[in-house]
Design an enzyme around this catalytic site. Structure first.
Site, mmCIF file in Angstrom:
data_model
loop_
_atom_site.group_PDB
_atom_site.id
_atom_site.type_symbol
_atom_site.label_atom_id
_atom_site.label_comp_id
_atom_site.label_asym_id
_atom_site.label_seq_id
_atom_site.Cartn_x
_atom_site.Cartn_y
_atom_site.Cartn_z
ATOM 1 N N ASP A 1 3.844 -0.947 4.914
ATOM 2 C CA ASP A 1 2.573 -0.774 4.201
ATOM 3 C C ASP A 1 1.963 0.603 4.472
ATOM 4 O OD1 ASP A 1 1.449 -2.738 2.560
ATOM 5 O OD2 ASP A 1 0.889 -4.009 4.247
ATOM 6 N N LYS B 1 6.813 -9.919 -4.589
ATOM 7 C CA LYS B 1 7.461 -9.037 -3.610
ATOM 8 C C LYS B 1 8.807 -9.629 -3.183
ATOM 9 C CE LYS B 1 3.119 -7.112 -1.978
ATOM 10 N NZ LYS B 1 1.940 -7.288 -1.149
ATOM 11 N N GLN C 1 -0.044 -9.815 4.278
ATOM 12 C CA GLN C 1 -0.833 -9.682 3.051
ATOM 13 C C GLN C 1 -2.327 -9.672 3.377
ATOM 14 O OE1 GLN C 1 0.475 -9.192 0.015
ATOM 15 N NE2 GLN C 1 -1.448 -9.292 -1.102
HETATM 16 N N1 GUN Z 1 -3.215 -6.822 -0.612
HETATM 17 C C1 GUN Z 1 -3.303 -6.165 -1.796
HETATM 18 N N2 GUN Z 1 -2.506 -5.080 -1.796
HETATM 19 C C2 GUN Z 1 -1.892 -5.037 -0.593
HETATM 20 C C3 GUN Z 1 -0.938 -4.176 -0.006
HETATM 21 O O1 GUN Z 1 -0.497 -3.170 -0.579
HETATM 22 N N3 GUN Z 1 -0.544 -4.494 1.250
HETATM 23 C C4 GUN Z 1 -1.032 -5.575 1.916
HETATM 24 N N4 GUN Z 1 -0.589 -5.796 3.155
HETATM 25 N N5 GUN Z 1 -1.919 -6.410 1.393
HETATM 26 C C5 GUN Z 1 -2.334 -6.139 0.142
#
Ligand code: GUN
Length: 290
Positions: free
Chosen positions: A121, A54, A98
């Site tokens: 998100d 990311k 996350q």
């Molecule tokens: N863990 C796995 N996919 C995601 C996501 O799209 N957002 C977040 N915050 N955690 C994740």
């Protein structure tokens, strides 16, 4: 004839290029550099890989990408205090904590603490509600938002189609349903308790598999000519693979490909879209401001 492949990696690349242009335009016009801060609590190896990609993707799009790593035993109060600080920081436009967080932290408390206008998100209930009512300032979760872009760019007509969503998770199934309804599909949601599941999935013109079970959707569950989108990413043991496992989706790809008209592969389908949509949400957060 086998189904046409929907190339998620190629579409994600297009989106990322568009995001980079949008970010550059925002910088030129208003001196704003969109910034995403990702918070990672603990040292889960898979999460560390996602988080690194990311940050890299942000930088490639000309955005600020920062990762804050906290130890596994960070008290919930400290994490919430950090979120408060990020909420108040004008250089931070998007915040992502996350998931999963360590067990002593309540994920819902974390989600509720993030300012909705920085919740790229799309997990905060305010955004869930905004997306459900079709309010354009809402942020949709990145994976289902990515599925909608894949459908659009593959030339699939969603309006009026029978769409079946297999899975009802908060991150994929439910928001997927919301986005498809707002795109004028006739939507059925089914899940592990659905009776006569194959009868339901066989009615789908567009079938979204997000049930988290490897190769669950078999050819007999798919209407000939249907568009099949595979959101699953599962590890299955495979002694012949170098790492001892292989990745597969929720769809038995080889057999379903013979029945469907279009299909996403795993990997290289929905997966690459998630980060692309995260960047897109972040640029929009920067543009919309507080
Ligand atoms: N863990 C796995 N996919 C995601 C996501 O799209 N957002 C977040 N915050 N955690 C994740």
């Amino acid at each position: 004839m086998p189904a046409e492949l929907i190339d998620g990696a190629a579409v994600a690349k297009e989106i990322r290029a568009e995001v980079a242009q949008h970010a550059a335009a925002l910088h030129a016009a208003r001196d704003i550099t969109p910034g995403l801060t990702v918070v990672l609590v603990g040292d889960d190896a898979a999460s560390a890989v996602y988080v690194a990609s990311k940050e890299k993707a942000c930088k490639e799009a000309g955005m600020n990408g920062e990762t804050i790593r906290l130890p596994h035993d960070t008290p919930q109060a400290d994490l919430l205090a950090l979120i408060d600080r990020l909420n108040a920081d004008p250089a931070v436009h998007g915040i992502l904590v996350q998931m999963p967080v360590p067990k002593h932290i309540d994920p819902q408390a974390v989600i509720l603490r993030i300012a909705p206008h920085k919740d790229v998100d799309g997990f905060h209930p305010i955004n869930v509600g905004r997306v459900w009512i079709g309010e354009p300032t809402g942020f949709a979760p990145c994976t289902p938002a990515g599925v909608m872009v894949l459908l659009e760019r593959a030339g699939v007509t969603v309006a009026g189609a029978n769409a079946v969503v297999l899975g009802r998770s908060t991150i994929v199934g439910k928001p997927m349903t919301s986005l498809l309804v707002n795109a004028s599909a006739t939507v059925t949601v089914c899940h592990s308790k659905t009776r006569d599941l194959a009868d339901v999935t066989r009615r789908a013109d567009v079938l979204i598999a997000a049930i988290g079970k490897p190769e669950f959707v078999t050819a007999d569950m798919v209407k000939p000519g249907a568009v099949v989108i595979d959101v699953g990413i599962n590890r299955v043991n495979d002694a012949s693979a170098k790492r001892g496992y292989r990745l597969c989706g929720d769809v038995a790809f080889a057999q379903v490909r013979e029945v469907a008209s279009k299909i996403t592969p795993v990997p290289g389908g929905v997966g690459p879209m998630t980060i692309a949509m995260l960047l897109k949400n972040t640029v929009r957060a920067a543009e919309q401001g507080a």
